[in-house]
Design a protein around this motif. Structure first.
Motif, PDB file in Angstrom:
ATOM      1  N   SER A  44      14.024  24.844  27.055  1.00 25.63           N
ATOM      2  CA  SER A  44      13.509  23.562  26.575  1.00 25.63           C
ATOM      3  C   SER A  44      13.526  23.538  25.050  1.00 25.63           C
ATOM      4  O   SER A  44      13.651  24.573  24.391  1.00 25.63           O
ATOM      5  N   THR A  45      13.375  22.352  24.509  1.00 21.66           N
ATOM      6  CA  THR A  45      13.306  22.205  23.054  1.00 21.66           C
ATOM      7  C   THR A  45      12.174  23.062  22.493  1.00 21.66           C
ATOM      8  O   THR A  45      12.339  23.743  21.488  1.00 21.66           O
ATOM      9  N   ARG A  46      11.035  23.043  23.162  1.00 23.39           N
ATOM     10  CA  ARG A  46       9.887  23.836  22.714  1.00 23.39           C
ATOM     11  C   ARG A  46      10.221  25.334  22.734  1.00 23.39           C
ATOM     12  O   ARG A  46       9.917  26.064  21.793  1.00 23.39           O
ATOM     13  N   GLU A  47      10.865  25.784  23.798  1.00 27.27           N
ATOM     14  CA  GLU A  47      11.234  27.200  23.891  1.00 27.27           C
ATOM     15  C   GLU A  47      12.240  27.594  22.809  1.00 27.27           C
ATOM     16  O   GLU A  47      12.133  28.669  22.225  1.00 27.27           O
ATOM     17  N   LEU A  48      13.219  26.721  22.545  1.00 30.38           N
ATOM     18  CA  LEU A  48      14.187  27.000  21.483  1.00 30.38           C
ATOM     19  C   LEU A  48      13.496  27.073  20.129  1.00 30.38           C
ATOM     20  O   LEU A  48      13.795  27.955  19.321  1.00 30.38           O
ATOM     21  N   ALA A  49      12.561  26.149  19.890  1.00 32.81           N
ATOM     22  CA  ALA A  49      11.832  26.135  18.617  1.00 32.81           C
ATOM     23  C   ALA A  49      11.059  27.443  18.440  1.00 32.81           C
ATOM     24  O   ALA A  49      11.049  28.019  17.346  1.00 32.81           O
ATOM     25  N   GLU A  50      10.444  27.922  19.508  1.00 31.08           N
ATOM     26  CA  GLU A  50       9.694  29.176  19.428  1.00 31.08           C
ATOM     27  C   GLU A  50      10.629  30.364  19.238  1.00 31.08           C
ATOM     28  O   GLU A  50      10.369  31.249  18.418  1.00 31.08           O
ATOM     29  N   THR A  51      11.726  30.383  19.976  1.00 34.77           N
ATOM     30  CA  THR A  51      12.685  31.488  19.883  1.00 34.77           C
ATOM     31  C   THR A  51      13.271  31.608  18.484  1.00 34.77           C
ATOM     32  O   THR A  51      13.372  32.703  17.932  1.00 34.77           O
ATOM     33  N   TYR A  52      13.670  30.478  17.914  1.00 34.95           N
ATOM     34  CA  TYR A  52      14.323  30.477  16.604  1.00 34.95           C
ATOM     35  C   TYR A  52      13.342  30.281  15.444  1.00 34.95           C
ATOM     36  O   TYR A  52      13.765  30.233  14.287  1.00 34.95           O
ATOM     37  N   GLU A  53      12.058  30.157  15.793  1.00 32.96           N
ATOM     38  CA  GLU A  53      11.002  29.986  14.789  1.00 32.96           C
ATOM     39  C   GLU A  53      11.278  28.800  13.859  1.00 32.96           C
ATOM     40  O   GLU A  53      11.295  28.924  12.629  1.00 32.96           O
ATOM     41  N   VAL A  54      11.527  27.652  14.492  1.00 39.64           N
ATOM     42  CA  VAL A  54      11.773  26.409  13.764  1.00 39.64           C
ATOM     43  C   VAL A  54      10.900  25.305  14.363  1.00 39.64           C
ATOM     44  O   VAL A  54      10.303  25.471  15.423  1.00 39.64           O
ATOM     45  N   HIS A  55      10.840  24.173  13.686  1.00 35.45           N
ATOM     46  CA  HIS A  55      10.124  23.010  14.180  1.00 35.45           C
ATOM     47  C   HIS A  55      10.876  22.439  15.381  1.00 35.45           C
ATOM     48  O   HIS A  55      12.106  22.575  15.480  1.00 35.45           O
ATOM     49  N   MET A  56      10.156  21.781  16.266  1.00 34.18           N
ATOM     50  CA  MET A  56      10.808  21.189  17.442  1.00 34.18           C
ATOM     51  C   MET A  56      11.880  20.174  17.056  1.00 34.18           C
ATOM     52  O   MET A  56      12.883  20.046  17.749  1.00 34.18           O
ATOM     53  N   ASN A  57      11.684  19.460  15.950  1.00 34.81           N
ATOM     54  CA  ASN A  57      12.703  18.498  15.501  1.00 34.81           C
ATOM     55  C   ASN A  57      14.016  19.204  15.172  1.00 34.81           C
ATOM     56  O   ASN A  57      15.098  18.675  15.421  1.00 34.81           O
ATOM     57  N   THR A  58      13.920  20.413  14.606  1.00 27.76           N
ATOM     58  CA  THR A  58      15.123  21.181  14.273  1.00 27.76           C
ATOM     59  C   THR A  58      15.838  21.602  15.549  1.00 27.76           C
ATOM     60  O   THR A  58      17.064  21.493  15.656  1.00 27.76           O
ATOM     61  N   ALA A  59      15.086  22.081  16.538  1.00 26.33           N
ATOM     62  CA  ALA A  59      15.674  22.476  17.817  1.00 26.33           C
ATOM     63  C   ALA A  59      16.313  21.273  18.507  1.00 26.33           C
ATOM     64  O   ALA A  59      17.416  21.375  19.059  1.00 26.33           O
ATOM     65  N   SER A  60      15.650  20.134  18.435  1.00 27.32           N
ATOM     66  CA  SER A  60      16.182  18.919  19.039  1.00 27.32           C
ATOM     67  C   SER A  60      17.482  18.494  18.358  1.00 27.32           C
ATOM     68  O   SER A  60      18.443  18.080  19.029  1.00 27.32           O
ATOM     69  N   ARG A  61      17.526  18.639  17.047  1.00 22.23           N
ATOM     70  CA  ARG A  61      18.750  18.286  16.304  1.00 22.23           C
ATOM     71  C   ARG A  61      19.902  19.216  16.693  1.00 22.23           C
ATOM     72  O   ARG A  61      21.054  18.777  16.799  1.00 22.23           O
ATOM     73  N   ALA A  62      19.592  20.485  16.928  1.00 21.79           N
ATOM     74  CA  ALA A  62      20.622  21.439  17.367  1.00 21.79           C
ATOM     75  C   ALA A  62      21.182  21.018  18.728  1.00 21.79           C
ATOM     76  O   ALA A  62      22.400  21.033  18.937  1.00 21.79           O
ATOM     77  N   LEU A  63      20.299  20.626  19.639  1.00 20.06           N
ATOM     78  CA  LEU A  63      20.758  20.174  20.956  1.00 20.06           C
ATOM     79  C   LEU A  63      21.592  18.904  20.841  1.00 20.06           C
ATOM     80  O   LEU A  63      22.597  18.748  21.544  1.00 20.06           O
ATOM     81  N   SER A  64      21.204  18.004  19.940  1.00 21.26           N
ATOM     82  CA  SER A  64      21.983  16.777  19.731  1.00 21.26           C
ATOM     83  C   SER A  64      23.393  17.103  19.249  1.00 21.26           C
ATOM     84  O   SER A  64      24.370  16.490  19.693  1.00 21.26           O
ATOM     85  N   LEU A  65      23.490  18.083  18.358  1.00 21.97           N
ATOM     86  CA  LEU A  65      24.799  18.485  17.850  1.00 21.97           C
ATOM     87  C   LEU A  65      25.657  19.060  18.975  1.00 21.97           C
ATOM     88  O   LEU A  65      26.844  18.742  19.094  1.00 21.97           O
ATOM     89  N   LEU A  66      25.064  19.877  19.824  1.00 23.13           N
ATOM     90  CA  LEU A  66      25.799  20.451  20.964  1.00 23.13           C
ATOM     91  C   LEU A  66      26.228  19.348  21.931  1.00 23.13           C
ATOM     92  O   LEU A  66      27.330  19.403  22.487  1.00 23.13           O
ATOM     93  N   HIS A  67      25.380  18.363  22.118  1.00 17.84           N
ATOM     94  CA  HIS A  67      25.722  17.228  22.983  1.00 17.84           C
ATOM     95  C   HIS A  67      26.881  16.450  22.380  1.00 17.84           C
ATOM     96  O   HIS A  67      27.820  16.066  23.096  1.00 17.84           O
ATOM     97  N   ASP A  68      26.842  16.233  21.069  1.00 16.55           N
ATOM     98  CA  ASP A  68      27.933  15.524  20.390  1.00 16.55           C
ATOM     99  C   ASP A  68      29.249  16.280  20.517  1.00 16.55           C
ATOM    100  O   ASP A  68      30.316  15.675  20.510  1.00 16.55           O
ATOM    101  N   ARG A  69      29.175  17.598  20.603  1.00 12.00           N
ATOM    102  CA  ARG A  69      30.368  18.429  20.766  1.00 12.00           C
ATOM    103  C   ARG A  69      30.794  18.525  22.235  1.00 12.00           C
ATOM    104  O   ARG A  69      31.731  19.253  22.572  1.00 12.00           O
TER     105      ARG A  69
END
Length: 90
Positions: A44-69
């Motif tokens: 989940s976005t929350r799990e990614l944020a915790e794993t990578y030690e970033v804000h949830m918005n950053t994790a969400s942006r990463a997922l958006s980029l992967l979706h765009d790709r």
């Protein structure tokens, strides 16, 4: 005097990779290597944020980029999954 100072040239800032790009590239590499296979559920976005030690918005942006790709696909209410390149989403 300042007028006598030699010009030092253009100042350049070190260019660190943006955190959302680092996350997206890490997940993309896992998909490319086969560590993550089509149909695998991503954290989940929350799990990614915790794993990578970033804000949830950053994790969400990463997922958006992967979706765009076209590397991942979201299923509302179910989660985010590695896309199947043989069955593109409409």
């Amino acid at each position: 005097m300042i007028e006598d100072a030699e010009p030092t040239g253009v100042l350049t800032m070190p260019t660190a990779e943006a955190p959302y790009r680092r996350i997206a590239n890490d997940i993309a590499a896992k998909i490319k290597s086969g560590e993550l296979k089509p149909g695998d559920k991503l954290p989940s976005t929350r799990e990614l944020a915790e794993t990578y030690e970033v804000h949830m918005n950053t994790a969400s942006r990463a997922l958006s980029l992967l979706h765009d790709r076209d590397l991942i696909t979201g299923q509302p209410g179910r989660g985010t999954y590695v896309a199947d390149p043989t069955h593109p989403t409409p």
